[in-house]
Design a protein around this motif. Sequence first.
Motif, PDB file in Angstrom:
ATOM      1  N   UNK A  41      65.334  17.674  88.002  1.00 52.00           N
ATOM      2  CA  UNK A  41      64.200  18.475  88.481  1.00 52.00           C
ATOM      3  C   UNK A  41      64.549  19.961  88.517  1.00 52.00           C
ATOM      4  N   UNK A  42      65.836  20.284  88.694  1.00 52.36           N
ATOM      5  CA  UNK A  42      66.226  21.691  88.674  1.00 52.36           C
ATOM      6  C   UNK A  42      65.951  22.292  87.299  1.00 52.36           C
ATOM      7  N   UNK A  43      66.265  21.541  86.249  1.00 54.32           N
ATOM      8  CA  UNK A  43      66.023  22.010  84.889  1.00 54.32           C
ATOM      9  C   UNK A  43      64.530  22.166  84.631  1.00 54.32           C
ATOM     10  N   UNK A  44      63.741  21.186  85.101  1.00 58.31           N
ATOM     11  CA  UNK A  44      62.302  21.226  84.873  1.00 58.31           C
ATOM     12  C   UNK A  44      61.638  22.325  85.706  1.00 58.31           C
ATOM     13  N   UNK A  45      62.055  22.456  86.967  1.00 59.84           N
ATOM     14  CA  UNK A  45      61.498  23.516  87.812  1.00 59.84           C
ATOM     15  C   UNK A  45      61.838  24.898  87.254  1.00 59.84           C
ATOM     16  N   UNK A  46      63.027  25.040  86.673  1.00 58.02           N
ATOM     17  CA  UNK A  46      63.414  26.322  86.077  1.00 58.02           C
ATOM     18  C   UNK A  46      62.504  26.656  84.903  1.00 58.02           C
ATOM     19  N   UNK A  47      62.222  25.652  84.079  1.00 57.81           N
ATOM     20  CA  UNK A  47      61.333  25.875  82.935  1.00 57.81           C
ATOM     21  C   UNK A  47      59.944  26.275  83.414  1.00 57.81           C
ATOM     22  N   UNK A  48      59.458  25.565  84.428  1.00 58.84           N
ATOM     23  CA  UNK A  48      58.125  25.854  84.943  1.00 58.84           C
ATOM     24  C   UNK A  48      58.087  27.218  85.644  1.00 58.84           C
ATOM     25  N   UNK A  49      59.166  27.561  86.324  1.00 58.07           N
ATOM     26  CA  UNK A  49      59.210  28.861  87.000  1.00 58.07           C
ATOM     27  C   UNK A  49      59.145  29.995  85.982  1.00 58.07           C
ATOM     28  N   UNK A  50      59.852  29.836  84.875  1.00 49.55           N
ATOM     29  CA  UNK A  50      59.819  30.848  83.812  1.00 49.55           C
ATOM     30  C   UNK A  50      58.403  30.988  83.254  1.00 49.55           C
ATOM     31  N   UNK A  51      57.755  29.860  83.016  1.00 49.53           N
ATOM     32  CA  UNK A  51      56.384  29.874  82.508  1.00 49.53           C
ATOM     33  C   UNK A  51      55.441  30.554  83.499  1.00 49.53           C
ATOM     34  N   UNK A  52      55.636  30.268  84.789  1.00 52.74           N
ATOM     35  CA  UNK A  52      54.785  30.847  85.824  1.00 52.74           C
ATOM     36  C   UNK A  52      54.999  32.357  85.944  1.00 52.74           C
ATOM     37  N   UNK A  53      56.254  32.790  85.895  1.00 49.24           N
ATOM     38  CA  UNK A  53      56.562  34.220  85.984  1.00 49.24           C
ATOM     39  C   UNK A  53      55.974  34.972  84.793  1.00 49.24           C
ATOM     40  N   UNK A  54      56.079  34.386  83.614  1.00 53.45           N
ATOM     41  CA  UNK A  54      55.516  35.026  82.420  1.00 53.45           C
ATOM     42  C   UNK A  54      54.001  35.186  82.543  1.00 53.45           C
TER      43      UNK A  54
END
Length: 306
Positions: A41-54
């Motif tokens: 979930x850390x890997x997935x949350x990181x991906x989603x966080x990047x998408x959200x920040x962008x």
Amino acid sequence: MTRTGWFLLLTLVTMASTFDPEQEDLVSDEEQRARNYLAYIDKEFSRRATESVNASWAYASNITDENLAKKLEISADNARYQKQQWTETIKFRWQSFRDDDLRRQFKKYSVLGTAALSEKKHEKVRWMMMIMIITVTLEKLVSEMQSIYSKAKICDYKTPNKCDLNLEPELVELLRTSRDPAELKHAWVEWRKESGEKCRSLFEHYVALSNEAAILNSKDLCLCDVDFTDTTEYWLMDYESPDFQKQVVRLWEQIEPLYKELHAYVRRKLRETYGEEIVSRNGPIPAHLLGQWSLVQSRFLMKGFI
């Protein structure tokens, strides 16, 4: 048998009666599964966080309905994903983990919506829907306030019919360079009318919803040992210190004498520049004379105050 001998015997008997190899293996196996789960979930949350920040940056740098819709869509999708993962998180018996760091991470996840809700399914679904609705609504409120802040314009002090002054670059430059107290006050007051006053009702709604979300994460609804009465208590939890507020008070008491000296020095320099009618000898410093907080130091250096 000596007293020491009896003590050793009692200790061995106690250890033998409490040690369960099968239970130890179960805990060990679950902790390993928990580590693998957190890694995923850390890997997935990181991906989603990047998408959200962008998406947030795209909206902040180009405020359009299209970018706002994209930002909110990603936010809603992330809320659904978090709800799903929180449901999986509470299946772990993390309270019995021997790894302190692992237990700490799961405890934090349990307060972020991982609710140990009523066994009645409809109540669980209702709770999850409330969390998701609040999350999306908060995102919308923040976006609306950002939009108001970014689009606000005021009229020029010297040319009243020129009403196209943005915060950046016009007002920031004016607050940095002008030494006309009337012009500075005009910019300060009018900008807050166009931004702060228009955001007030939205912010009050934001606070109310944020408090509601915090209360929903009470110990009756999640795997935690805390009852939150508002967002303040919810935020303070992350500092992991029951007396954090008292620590802050103690720190403030240590630096307060220095702050007062700096305040008095700045006030005196401003009074020398603008006169006692503008800056009183003992009162507060008129905020508009300092401009943007980030510009205070450069402003004083530029004017030779420091």
